[in-house]
Design a protein around this motif. Structure first.
Motif, PDB file in Angstrom:
ATOM      1  N   GLY A  51       0.815  -1.208   0.000  1.00 41.40           N
ATOM      2  CA  GLY A  51       0.000   0.000   0.000  1.00 41.40           C
ATOM      3  C   GLY A  51       0.847   1.256   0.000  1.00 41.40           C
ATOM      4  O   GLY A  51       2.080   1.222  -0.172  1.00 41.40           O
ATOM      5  N   ARG A  52       0.183   2.386   0.224  1.00 39.58           N
ATOM      6  CA  ARG A  52       0.868   3.665   0.256  1.00 39.58           C
ATOM      7  C   ARG A  52       1.795   3.727   1.466  1.00 39.58           C
ATOM      8  O   ARG A  52       1.414   3.407   2.584  1.00 39.58           O
ATOM      9  N   ILE A  53       3.047   4.142   1.224  1.00 39.16           N
ATOM     10  CA  ILE A  53       4.020   4.247   2.311  1.00 39.16           C
ATOM     11  C   ILE A  53       3.674   5.446   3.177  1.00 39.16           C
ATOM     12  O   ILE A  53       3.551   6.576   2.685  1.00 39.16           O
ATOM     13  N   GLN A  54       3.506   5.210   4.448  1.00 38.92           N
ATOM     14  CA  GLN A  54       3.146   6.277   5.387  1.00 38.92           C
ATOM     15  C   GLN A  54       4.378   6.684   6.190  1.00 38.92           C
ATOM     16  O   GLN A  54       5.081   5.833   6.742  1.00 38.92           O
ATOM     17  N   VAL A  55       4.621   7.997   6.242  1.00 32.93           N
ATOM     18  CA  VAL A  55       5.784   8.532   6.953  1.00 32.93           C
ATOM     19  C   VAL A  55       5.317   9.607   7.922  1.00 32.93           C
ATOM     20  O   VAL A  55       4.608  10.534   7.537  1.00 32.93           O
ATOM     21  N   ASN A  56       5.727   9.484   9.155  1.00 31.90           N
ATOM     22  CA  ASN A  56       5.458  10.491  10.176  1.00 31.90           C
ATOM     23  C   ASN A  56       6.797  10.909  10.754  1.00 31.90           C
ATOM     24  O   ASN A  56       7.413  10.165  11.520  1.00 31.90           O
ATOM     25  N   ILE A  57       7.280  12.120  10.377  1.00 35.31           N
ATOM     26  CA  ILE A  57       8.633  12.538  10.753  1.00 35.31           C
ATOM     27  C   ILE A  57       8.613  13.915  11.380  1.00 35.31           C
ATOM     28  O   ILE A  57       7.800  14.779  11.012  1.00 35.31           O
ATOM     29  N   GLN A  58       9.478  14.102  12.358  1.00 34.12           N
ATOM     30  CA  GLN A  58       9.598  15.374  13.053  1.00 34.12           C
ATOM     31  C   GLN A  58      11.066  15.771  13.132  1.00 34.12           C
ATOM     32  O   GLN A  58      11.947  14.919  13.271  1.00 34.12           O
ATOM     33  N   SER A  59      11.303  17.091  13.065  1.00 35.11           N
ATOM     34  CA  SER A  59      12.675  17.621  13.107  1.00 35.11           C
ATOM     35  C   SER A  59      12.874  18.415  14.386  1.00 35.11           C
ATOM     36  O   SER A  59      11.982  19.146  14.829  1.00 35.11           O
ATOM     37  N   ASN A  60      14.071  18.266  14.966  1.00 35.79           N
ATOM     38  CA  ASN A  60      14.380  18.978  16.200  1.00 35.79           C
ATOM     39  C   ASN A  60      15.893  19.091  16.352  1.00 35.79           C
ATOM     40  O   ASN A  60      16.607  18.092  16.251  1.00 35.79           O
ATOM     41  N   SER A  61      16.372  20.334  16.540  1.00 37.83           N
ATOM     42  CA  SER A  61      17.808  20.589  16.748  1.00 37.83           C
ATOM     43  C   SER A  61      18.652  20.063  15.611  1.00 37.83           C
ATOM     44  O   SER A  61      19.718  19.450  15.820  1.00 37.83           O
ATOM     45  N   GLY A  62      18.192  20.260  14.395  1.00 33.27           N
ATOM     46  CA  GLY A  62      18.965  19.864  13.224  1.00 33.27           C
ATOM     47  C   GLY A  62      18.968  18.383  12.939  1.00 33.27           C
ATOM     48  O   GLY A  62      19.751  17.909  12.099  1.00 33.27           O
ATOM     49  N   ARG A  63      18.103  17.615  13.592  1.00 31.03           N
ATOM     50  CA  ARG A  63      18.007  16.186  13.342  1.00 31.03           C
ATOM     51  C   ARG A  63      16.542  15.821  13.097  1.00 31.03           C
ATOM     52  O   ARG A  63      15.636  16.511  13.563  1.00 31.03           O
ATOM     53  N   ALA A  64      16.339  14.739  12.381  1.00 32.12           N
ATOM     54  CA  ALA A  64      14.987  14.288  12.061  1.00 32.12           C
ATOM     55  C   ALA A  64      14.802  12.865  12.577  1.00 32.12           C
ATOM     56  O   ALA A  64      15.709  12.028  12.487  1.00 32.12           O
TER      57      ALA A  64
END
Length: 413
Positions: A57-70
């Motif tokens: 199926g559709r690839i689901q991505v939940n990503i957050q960035s903080n202090s220059g890192r993800a």
């Protein structure tokens, strides 16, 4: 592929954790998944082709960035089989860059969607069943109880000129159980005990007294004052071999199956009961009891019973137990099948006679009795002893040379 279609075809969900040394977005992650796994596996497991044909199926991505890192999570729905899904999940860990940044992806777990759905089905079924039970009103409960009562009444018979309520085996069984009333007979009949007869009142009929002199008799009375009065009357006119009572304050007609079996198991010889009870506390009654005890000894001698052994509890249990086992065995006659029972005589498994040896050999649990429409052999006795089976019940036994002390063999013969 639409969301609804994914929901109907998905078998597994691949969960992976991503850590990147820089700021990355969702399109960067999806592109890395497709790009860096391309050509890694066979054409059958190419991600683009799998998605085009609807196998992932559709690839689901939940990503957050903080202090220059993800940091985030990747979820890939899969309708592949278990092996192919595992290979696909492992291939994600070969990705080392996302966009311009170094990254690491680690598969955390693969979720079986069908298992989750099955658990939801079970939980929902429990809720539905609970509502169904709660919705049964008093009228419905009365109807159900009337049907059950009618089924039990259909089996009940009568004994003697007084037409006393009795179980269907009262005319043929070598051992009988004397109870107080019709309701007691019905309750014991419900649990498969068919060799009962009721005295129907404090005044014990003469027919019961005569019958008790011909059969091995157990008195099973209520645990109240009324039970004591009936027992006292029965001891004066009858020949009672064993006595047991319902728990204090309870009546036989209200006992559950395990309570009935425990009471019958714990019955004691009449002499032993009277030695610890003051139910007969006058000289005349004592003389009558001595006379009855002598009659019992003479009767037992006529049946080649060994007088030199003092009365013990175990043979008393065997009389009713054997009668009950034989009645249960007759229900399997001609079926070519049998059953494995626990200590409360509840069926834990139904078995075919042709597989009886393997079934006993594979027993893993608290089995107590094996009952079947067949013949007990030495081979069956040996494996039953090994598995801790206490009773083997069948229509006959052949060539039993070595009988273990811990296995009881019961046959119709």
């Amino acid at each position: 592929m639409g969301k609804g279609e994914e929901l109907t075809t998905t078998k597994y969900l691949i969960h992976a954790q991503i850590n990147a040394n820089g700021i990355v977005e969702k399109p960067d992650v999806v592109g890395a998944v497709f790009g860096q796994t391309e050509g890694l596996l066979s054409n059958d497991l190419d991600l683009r082709e799998l998605q085009r044909t609807g196998r992932i199926g559709r690839i689901q991505v939940n990503i957050q960035s903080n202090s220059g890192r993800a940091k985030g999570e990747i979820v890939i729905p899969s309708s592949l089989d278990r092996v192919e899904t595992a290979i696909l999940a492992a291939s994600l860990e070969t990705i080392n860059r996302v966009g311009p940044c170094e990254a690491e992806i680690q598969t955390t777990h693969v979720e079986d969607v069908r298992a989750v759905k099955r658990e939801q089905v079970v939980n929902r079924a429990k809720e539905i069943y609970k509502k169904m039970v709660e919705s049964v009103g008093p009228t419905s409960m009365r109807m159900i109880e009337e049907v059950r009562e009618a089924m039990r009444v259909h089996e009940i018979s009568e004994y003697g000129e007084d037409r006393l309520p009795a179980g269907p085996s009262i005319h043929t069984s070598d051992a009988i159980i004397v109870v107080e009333g019709r309701s007691d007979v019905l309750n014991l009949l419900k649990y498969g005990i068919k060799n009962t007869v009721a005295v129907e009142g404090v005044s014990v009929p003469k027919s019961i007294g005569e019958l008790s002199k011909k059969r091995t008799t157990t008195a099973f009375v209520d645990g109240d004052r009324g039970g004591e009065l009936i027992l006292k009357e029965l001891l004066q006119i009858g020949d009672v071999d064993y006595i047991t009572r319902a728990p204090k304050g309870k009546e036989v007609e209200d006992l559950e199956k395990d309570e009935v079996l425990v009471a019958l198991r714990d019955k004691v010889p009449t002499a032993q009961f009277l030695a610890t009870s003051n139910i007969l506390n006058d000289n005349n009654n004592g003389k009558k009891e001595n006379g009855k005890r002598n009659d019992r000894n003479n009767r037992k001698q006529r049946f080649n019973r060994r007088e030199e052994k003092p009365p013990v509890e175990e043979p008393a249990v065997e009389d009713d137990e054997v009668s009950l086992m034989k009645d249960m065995l007759r229900e399997f006659e001609g079926t070519g099948s049998g059953a494995i029972l626990d200590e409360a005589l509840n069926m834990t498994k139904e078995v075919e006679v042709e597989n009886i040896y393997e079934e006993i050999k594979n027993i893993d649990g608290t089995a107590d009795t094996v009952i079947f429409d067949g013949v007990i052999s030495q081979r069956l006795v040996d494996v039953a002893s090994q598995k801790g089976i206490k009773k083997l019940v069948a229509f006959k036994s052949v060539n039993i040379v070595k009988k273990p002390h811990d296995v009881k063999i019961i046959t119709i013969d």
